[in-house]
Write an enzyme that holds these catalytic residues in place. Sequence first.
Site, PDB file in Angstrom:
ATOM      1  N   LYS A  73     -72.091  -0.119  48.027  1.00 29.90           N
ATOM      2  CA  LYS A  73     -71.254   1.087  48.068  1.00 29.90           C
ATOM      3  C   LYS A  73     -71.874   2.127  47.135  1.00 29.90           C
ATOM      4  O   LYS A  73     -72.361   1.791  46.052  1.00 29.90           O
ATOM      5  CB  LYS A  73     -69.836   0.730  47.608  1.00 29.90           C
ATOM      6  CG  LYS A  73     -68.874   1.896  47.689  1.00 29.90           C
ATOM      7  CD  LYS A  73     -67.427   1.446  47.530  1.00 29.90           C
ATOM      8  CE  LYS A  73     -67.009   1.334  46.085  1.00 29.90           C
ATOM      9  NZ  LYS A  73     -65.554   1.186  45.930  1.00 29.90           N
ATOM     10  N   ARG A 116     -58.807  -2.333  48.316  1.00 33.42           N
ATOM     11  CA  ARG A 116     -59.342  -3.537  47.659  1.00 33.42           C
ATOM     12  C   ARG A 116     -58.996  -3.564  46.180  1.00 33.42           C
ATOM     13  O   ARG A 116     -58.805  -4.610  45.584  1.00 33.42           O
ATOM     14  CB  ARG A 116     -60.826  -3.735  47.932  1.00 33.42           C
ATOM     15  CG  ARG A 116     -61.816  -2.661  47.458  1.00 33.42           C
ATOM     16  CD  ARG A 116     -61.923  -2.492  45.970  1.00 33.42           C
ATOM     17  NE  ARG A 116     -63.210  -2.067  45.524  1.00 33.42           N
ATOM     18  CZ  ARG A 116     -63.449  -1.548  44.331  1.00 33.42           C
ATOM     19  NH1 ARG A 116     -62.453  -1.323  43.470  1.00 33.42           N
ATOM     20  NH2 ARG A 116     -64.670  -1.218  43.973  1.00 33.42           N
ATOM     21  N   GLN A 144     -53.981   5.113  44.062  1.00 35.85           N
ATOM     22  CA  GLN A 144     -53.879   3.756  43.520  1.00 35.85           C
ATOM     23  C   GLN A 144     -52.443   3.372  43.205  1.00 35.85           C
ATOM     24  O   GLN A 144     -52.053   2.213  43.387  1.00 35.85           O
ATOM     25  CB  GLN A 144     -54.760   3.602  42.269  1.00 35.85           C
ATOM     26  CG  GLN A 144     -56.240   3.525  42.574  1.00 35.85           C
ATOM     27  CD  GLN A 144     -56.583   2.351  43.478  1.00 35.85           C
ATOM     28  OE1 GLN A 144     -55.960   1.296  43.447  1.00 35.85           O
ATOM     29  NE2 GLN A 144     -57.582   2.543  44.313  1.00 35.85           N
ATOM     30  N   ASP A 165     -45.446  10.399  36.623  1.00 40.76           N
ATOM     31  CA  ASP A 165     -46.718  11.115  36.789  1.00 40.76           C
ATOM     32  C   ASP A 165     -46.645  12.368  35.920  1.00 40.76           C
ATOM     33  O   ASP A 165     -45.555  12.930  35.738  1.00 40.76           O
ATOM     34  CB  ASP A 165     -46.920  11.515  38.267  1.00 40.76           C
ATOM     35  CG  ASP A 165     -48.376  11.835  38.581  1.00 40.76           C
ATOM     36  OD1 ASP A 165     -49.030  11.056  39.285  1.00 40.76           O
ATOM     37  OD2 ASP A 165     -48.870  12.901  38.118  1.00 40.76           O
ATOM     38  N   ASP A 233     -58.680   1.311  29.923  1.00 36.97           N
ATOM     39  CA  ASP A 233     -57.773   1.309  28.765  1.00 36.97           C
ATOM     40  C   ASP A 233     -57.221   2.717  28.493  1.00 36.97           C
ATOM     41  O   ASP A 233     -56.607   2.946  27.451  1.00 36.97           O
ATOM     42  CB  ASP A 233     -58.499   0.774  27.522  1.00 36.97           C
ATOM     43  CG  ASP A 233     -59.766   1.548  27.198  1.00 36.97           C
ATOM     44  OD1 ASP A 233     -60.221   2.358  28.047  1.00 36.97           O
ATOM     45  OD2 ASP A 233     -60.329   1.362  26.099  1.00 36.97           O
TER      46      ASP A 233
HETATM   47  N1  LIG Z   1     -60.529  -0.179  38.549  1.00 41.97           N
HETATM   48  C1  LIG Z   1     -60.836   0.085  39.787  1.00 41.97           C
HETATM   49  O1  LIG Z   1     -61.308  -0.756  40.524  1.00 41.97           O
HETATM   50  C2  LIG Z   1     -60.564   1.443  40.341  1.00 41.97           C
HETATM   51  C3  LIG Z   1     -60.816   1.716  41.686  1.00 41.97           C
HETATM   52  C4  LIG Z   1     -60.460   2.965  42.193  1.00 41.97           C
HETATM   53  C5  LIG Z   1     -59.911   3.911  41.349  1.00 41.97           C
HETATM   54  N2  LIG Z   1     -59.726   3.601  40.038  1.00 41.97           N
HETATM   55  C6  LIG Z   1     -59.154   4.565  39.109  1.00 41.97           C
HETATM   56  O2  LIG Z   1     -57.766   4.663  39.365  1.00 41.97           O
HETATM   57  C7  LIG Z   1     -57.326   5.922  38.917  1.00 41.97           C
HETATM   58  C8  LIG Z   1     -56.455   6.573  39.964  1.00 41.97           C
HETATM   59  O3  LIG Z   1     -57.241   6.831  41.117  1.00 41.97           O
HETATM   60  P1  LIG Z   1     -56.576   7.494  42.387  1.00 41.97           P
HETATM   61  O4  LIG Z   1     -57.564   7.390  43.481  1.00 41.97           O
HETATM   62  O5  LIG Z   1     -55.209   6.953  42.557  1.00 41.97           O
HETATM   63  O6  LIG Z   1     -56.490   9.007  41.895  1.00 41.97           O
HETATM   64  P2  LIG Z   1     -55.438  10.103  42.342  1.00 41.97           P
HETATM   65  O7  LIG Z   1     -56.026  11.415  41.953  1.00 41.97           O
HETATM   66  O8  LIG Z   1     -55.018   9.879  43.747  1.00 41.97           O
HETATM   67  O9  LIG Z   1     -54.148   9.819  41.446  1.00 41.97           O
HETATM   68  C9  LIG Z   1     -54.123  10.005  40.063  1.00 41.97           C
HETATM   69  C10 LIG Z   1     -52.705  10.443  39.688  1.00 41.97           C
HETATM   70  O10 LIG Z   1     -52.590  10.403  38.278  1.00 41.97           O
HETATM   71  C11 LIG Z   1     -51.866  11.559  37.866  1.00 41.97           C
HETATM   72  N3  LIG Z   1     -52.151  11.729  36.458  1.00 41.97           N
HETATM   73  C12 LIG Z   1     -53.134  12.396  35.852  1.00 41.97           C
HETATM   74  N4  LIG Z   1     -53.040  12.245  34.512  1.00 41.97           N
HETATM   75  C13 LIG Z   1     -51.960  11.454  34.304  1.00 41.97           C
HETATM   76  C14 LIG Z   1     -51.321  10.941  33.167  1.00 41.97           C
HETATM   77  N5  LIG Z   1     -51.802  11.135  31.948  1.00 41.97           N
HETATM   78  N6  LIG Z   1     -50.199  10.193  33.357  1.00 41.97           N
HETATM   79  C15 LIG Z   1     -49.701   9.941  34.589  1.00 41.97           C
HETATM   80  N7  LIG Z   1     -50.274  10.403  35.700  1.00 41.97           N
HETATM   81  C16 LIG Z   1     -51.380  11.136  35.551  1.00 41.97           C
HETATM   82  C17 LIG Z   1     -52.282  12.662  38.790  1.00 41.97           C
HETATM   83  O11 LIG Z   1     -51.314  13.673  38.842  1.00 41.97           O
HETATM   84  C18 LIG Z   1     -52.358  11.870  40.116  1.00 41.97           C
HETATM   85  O12 LIG Z   1     -51.114  11.860  40.774  1.00 41.97           O
HETATM   86  C19 LIG Z   1     -58.579   6.720  38.597  1.00 41.97           C
HETATM   87  O13 LIG Z   1     -58.748   6.690  37.210  1.00 41.97           O
HETATM   88  C20 LIG Z   1     -59.671   5.947  39.262  1.00 41.97           C
HETATM   89  O14 LIG Z   1     -60.916   6.088  38.605  1.00 41.97           O
HETATM   90  C21 LIG Z   1     -60.031   2.407  39.525  1.00 41.97           C
END
Ligand SMILES: NC(=O)c1ccc[n+]([C@@H]2O[C@H](COP(=O)([O-])OP(=O)(O)OC[C@H]3O[C@@H](n4cnc5c(N)ncnc54)[C@H](O)[C@@H]3O)[C@@H](O)[C@H]2O)c1
Length: 325
Positions: A73, A116, A144, A165, A233
């Site tokens: 990927k 996933r 997520q 949020d 974290d």
């Molecule tokens: N660990 C993993 O395997 C993995 C995989 C994919 C995504 N992620 C991470 O998950 C996170 C979310 O990704 P996503 O695709 O859902 O993004 P997204 O943009 O769809 O959603 C993020 C949400 O968080 C909100 N937000 C921003 N700052 C915030 C805060 N301090 N408190 C509460 N809400 C807040 C935003 O308004 C938004 O609604 C990202 O950090 C991404 O990097 C991790």
Amino acid sequence: MEKQQILYLSQADVASVGLTMAEIIDLLEAAFREKGEGRVEMPPKPGIHPGGGDNFIHAMPAYIPAMNSAGMKWVSGFPGNYNRGLPYITGLLILNDPETGLPIAVMDCVWITAVRTAAATAVAARRLARPESAVLGVLGCGVQGTTNTEALNVLFPLERVMAYDVKPEAASSFAAQISSQFDLEVVPVDMPQQAVTGCDLVVTAGPILKVPHRTIQAGWLDAGAFASLVDFDSYWHPDAMKEADKFCTDDVPQLEHYEEVGYFQDIPPIYAELGELVTGKKPGRETPEERTMTCNLGLAMDDMAVAPVVYRRAVEKEIGTWLPL
Ligand SMILES: NC(=O)c1ccc[n+]([C@@H]2O[C@H](COP(=O)([O-])OP(=O)(O)OC[C@H]3O[C@@H](n4cnc5c(N)ncnc54)[C@H](O)[C@@H]3O)[C@@H](O)[C@H]2O)c1
């Protein structure tokens, strides 16, 4: 010689193949079992950082022999895209034939990444959460937040979701979507603590930051609760993470790699990798009072567990576009 072709699957094609969350959880279970037995090839992901800051584009290759899966990927995360009206996560996935090495498919990776990651939370929760868990707290109600709710709802008798949020409109549209799709009460809340204290399960899914915002304080997470730190974290004060009796991750070498480049500067010691929990090499939850956490980094293996099934179903259902190699 026969002309070689690849199948191109757009984002809509991938989603229309129709894999269910329950199937995706099963695929991730199988992959983590293989990893726990040491049968997955997966180097820690190298990345480039155009524009600096928290921008990344990662290369994520994996080979899972038992699942006849090999591929990579190539995924971007650009936090500033929000202000451009573009998605944060975008990218492509290449699937190869493990026998010949030939590429057989190129597909959009957004849907697979969304589901996933949530399924990996579920695999961890199955071992680390109390089976009767009914109240879920979600902080970060985006992609997520939504898929993690769906995945946990497959395994647990969920009744209520507390949704926080920073953008209240994100929490209310999450509430409207989840309560129309599932038999769940969703309560949008104004204060982050309301999505932690009183919850059996907590998912943090805001932006990943090298310098954590540390919103969640020690004393907020109830005894007996489980938390999945999807955004690393970033959300948690170090003292709050240190309250965990068992702090797990999906891959220690990858965690160490992140530590070297400046992430995870103050986290508790790792109790187990998910593969060790799935194979039973280490026990998961042992008492109802334990606080448990997993911080899954997201593995190439997770994608490669799902992608071959997407490909096979697409071929069966004649979805996608064949292109010459
Ligand atoms: N660990 C993993 O395997 C993995 C995989 C994919 C995504 N992620 C991470 O998950 C996170 C979310 O990704 P996503 O695709 O859902 O993004 P997204 O943009 O769809 O959603 C993020 C949400 O968080 C909100 N937000 C921003 N700052 C915030 C805060 N301090 N408190 C509460 N809400 C807040 C935003 O308004 C938004 O609604 C990202 O950090 C991404 O990097 C991790």
